[in-house]
Design an enzyme around this catalytic site. Sequence first.
Site, PDB file in Angstrom:
ATOM      1  N   ASP A  79       0.708  -1.079  -0.064  1.00 36.79           N
ATOM      2  CA  ASP A  79       0.105   0.153   0.058  1.00 36.79           C
ATOM      3  C   ASP A  79       0.821   1.283  -0.067  1.00 36.79           C
ATOM      4  OD1 ASP A  79      -2.444  -1.036  -0.082  1.00 36.79           O
ATOM      5  OD2 ASP A  79      -2.940  -0.940   1.860  1.00 36.79           O
ATOM      6  N   TYR A 135       5.259 -10.316   7.075  1.00 38.24           N
ATOM      7  CA  TYR A 135       5.315  -8.770   7.171  1.00 38.24           C
ATOM      8  C   TYR A 135       5.724  -8.575   8.544  1.00 38.24           C
ATOM      9  CZ  TYR A 135       2.697  -7.832   3.129  1.00 38.24           C
ATOM     10  OH  TYR A 135       2.109  -7.553   1.796  1.00 38.24           O
TER      11      TYR A 135
END
Length: 396
Positions: free
Chosen positions: A112, A167
């Site tokens: 993002d 992540y």
Amino acid sequence: MAEGVRAAVAKRLSGGEVLERPEENGHQSKRLKRDGGEEEEDQSKRSPKRKIVLLMAYSGKGYHGMQRNMGSSQFKTIEDDLVSALVQSGCIPENHGENMKKMSFQRCARTDKGVSAAGQIVSLKVRLIDDILEKINNHLPSHIRILGLKRVTGGFNSKNKCDARTYSYMLPTFTFAHKDEDVQEEAYRLNKETLEKVNKLLACYKGTHNFHNFTSQKGPKDPSAKRYIMEMYCGEPFVRENIEFAVIKVKGQSFMMHQIRKMIGLVIAIVKGYAAESIIERSWGEEKVDVPKAPGLGLVLERVHFEKYNRRFGNDGLHEPLEWTEEEEKIAVFKEQYIYPTIINTEREEKSMMNWLNTLSIHDFNSSAAEMQANNKNSKSSSDLEGSDGCGDDSD
């Protein structure tokens, strides 16, 4: 055999002989102005096109995510800079930069806006020119680096062949202070009991659950809302620039839009005393639950996993396993130079976490489904349009 493959690739990258072959698409490449002049251009035309993967690291601040928005120059993305570097270095002809399908380009993760990566993988067909990594990096800004390259099978797709993604989320530890506690940002230190509680809650996410409340535009009966989380934990705290930070790691098969940030946001709400622990299990049911979304700053794509591919092709004598042990030191250096300082300095200057924490009190963690529908009937948060945390089947 793998050593032989590595030596062959190294020879090609460091200036070994390159077989003359015609362009695979049968068309003449456009003449581009490059560092090496006509001699380098002729060499790049003779170089065979091969399917490879590139290991990328980048700081996402100032970019509108990873994925290129063809036909729109309003929002700059990481891929805009990457494709430009591939063209200028002679790895791809200019028309491939205009139509990425021509080079079979595929990113593993669509990160993002503002999200960084230490281990992004892209697959594509390129001309294997001499000193290829050096030439690509020469045309990239310092906060985007290509750290490694490996040959892969012709049909390889970095998104579809990925088994799992890891992540990390770096955040100041004052985030976990109870809402009734008077907190001084630089003075706060996370105690052992609170860290244990955080890890107990994060461990609840392990396994397969229905995460429809942790994303947008998915209902409780949508099969794709079920996701498998392999591990999730918070590491020991450390001090940077007089502020104590900690890093949460999560590994899962795939992630939906905003899923990771909402998983972390809900745990923070519980630890701070805004929500009961039972809300996690309740969020997996059909009922609509108000789940807060933690800020995007701090989220980093650490690595992607290709375990099935490695078992099948990693030791076949023609390809190397997609593991990056030799690049680990370069990855660590890049994070220390570009990713961590960006997160720390942005947090100090913009106070994104502290500002977000002040919004937790407006969430209603006890709303019924009917109440939630009534509240949301005529409103939709613009933040739901940002993109996805990760790279699952919902990312592209």
